[in-house]
Scaffold this active site. Structure first.
Site, mmCIF file in Angstrom:
data_model
loop_
_atom_site.group_PDB
_atom_site.id
_atom_site.type_symbol
_atom_site.label_atom_id
_atom_site.label_comp_id
_atom_site.label_asym_id
_atom_site.label_seq_id
_atom_site.Cartn_x
_atom_site.Cartn_y
_atom_site.Cartn_z
ATOM 1 N N GLU A 186 0.834 -1.211 0.000
ATOM 2 C CA GLU A 186 0.000 0.000 0.000
ATOM 3 C C GLU A 186 0.862 1.252 0.000
ATOM 4 O OE1 GLU A 186 0.740 1.585 2.906
ATOM 5 O OE2 GLU A 186 1.677 -0.200 3.735
ATOM 6 N N GLU A 330 4.535 -0.438 1.485
ATOM 7 C CA GLU A 330 4.760 -0.513 0.036
ATOM 8 C C GLU A 330 4.615 -1.919 -0.538
ATOM 9 O OE1 GLU A 330 8.549 1.125 -1.039
ATOM 10 O OE2 GLU A 330 8.189 3.036 -0.040
#
Length: 361
Positions: A186, A330
């Site tokens: 994310e 991430e």
């Protein structure tokens, strides 16, 4: 195959996920692992991966060697209204910059994905400034950032349902194109604030136990962040308690609901997902609250350094496969686990048995 869809009733039904591997098959899988050329349990977490993968393959009616041939890392990106309260080291302007670097190939997750042989793509769930068109960007926008959760709902219940549907469709499309392992990550400034509030709502844990330093904020900023999470829960919890989707609408993020939908959609297709860090873990918690059996299709990559992550894993009754103290998000952790998964499956396929080499069990 039964399909997963949030309808006007805002409910989901995936009866296929309720299938259980018969006891004799579970025993056969375990017997194969135990009789390989090693002491029982000696490969530790690799054996967990073997059991999980072999069980899912059985439910799918798949035969032949276990393998990962087309893994994909999907980063779900969105912005958060609470970011305006400076709960992070930077503001929402950083979100599109980071997405640009993901695509350019010089961010941490880009390097990790490349080293692990994983295709990377971005799903724009609601970045404040829409991500420009790109072959590796999919638009699933639910808005230009959520509402500020300490003052208003993050989104409407209908928008949360729409996000779940969009995530389910993303996963279905990738599975239809050959994806056989989905890694999730994310991006979104202040998303640890939303994730902490949603975790507290879903688990009943104390907000302070769920709220950490995120990007590395100082003690004063952390205290401010915790105050905002407290306010959000006081505002929304009385009307949303015990309703996971409503909690996500009130407290969550666009990327969290779309990611949770993608986890359900991948499981619906018999594809296992690798969960990265804290925010992805909260999306997994939401998916499990809606469809508990989806947990059988989730692998939790690591136990990160963010406050609340270890407690979240304990709540879900799962064990992360790596430590590493990652706190970057991430999808770095999920990308790093892919070579380990490949190794586990190769061991399941290729290791000799004790009897094959003339030893007794």
């Amino acid at each position: 195959m039964p399909t997963a869809t949030f309808l006007n009733t805002l409910s989901i039904d995936i009866p296929w996920l309720e299938q259980v591997v018969p006891k004799d098959k579970r025993q056969a899988i375990q017997r194969r692992i135990d009789h390989q050329l090693k002491p029982p349990g000696a490969l530790g977490a690799l054996e967990t991966i073997m059991r999980q993968w072999a069980s899912c393959a059985y439910l799918q009616g798949k035969s032949g060697p276990l393998q990962v041939s087309s893994p994909r890392l999907i980063i779900f990106a969105a912005d958060h209204g609470v970011a305006a309260e400076r709960v992070s080291l930077a503001g929402s302007e950083v979100t599109p910059v980071m997405v640009e670097r993901f695509l350019a190939g010089d961010a941490a997750v880009s390097v990790a994905a490349r080293q692990s042989g994983v295709e990377l793509e971005i799903v724009d769930c609601g970045v404040e400034q829409p991500i420009p068109s790109h072959p590796r960007v999919t638009a699933c926008r639910l808005g230009a950032g959520t509402g500020a959760i300490h003052k208003e709902p993050a989104m409407s219940l209908e928008t949360a349902a729409e996000g779940m549907n969009k995530g389910i469709e993303v996963a279905r499309e990738r599975c239809a194109a050959g994806m056989d392992l989905m890694c999730v990550g994310e991006m979104g400034i202040a998303n640890t604030t939303a994730a902490a509030a949603l975790m507290a709502g879903l688990t009943g844990y104390a907000p302070a136990a769920c709220t950490g330093i995120g990007t590395g904020i100082d003690a004063d900023t952390l205290a401010h962040k915790r105050t905002l999470v407290d306010k959000a829960l006081v505002l929304h919890l009385p009307s949303a308690k015990n309703d996971p989707l409503l909690l996500a609408a009130r407290l969550g993020g666009f990327e969290i609901v779309v990611m949770a939908g993608a986890l359900l959609g991948a499981a619906e297709q018999g594809v296992i997902s690798v969960i990265d860090g804290f925010v992805a873990g909260v999306a997994a918690c939401l998916a499990c609250a809606l469809v508990p059996s989806v947990k059988d299709y989730l692998i939790f990559a690591h136990s990160g350094g963010e406050q609340g992550h270890s407690a979240l894993l304990e709540y879900l009754e799962v064990k992360a496969l790596m430590g590493l103290r990652l706190r970057i998000g991430e999808g770095v952790g999920s990308a790093l686990l892919v070579p380990t998964i490949r190794t586990a499956l190769a061991c399941y396929n290729d290791m000799a048995s004790i009897t094959e080499v003339g030893l007794s069990s």
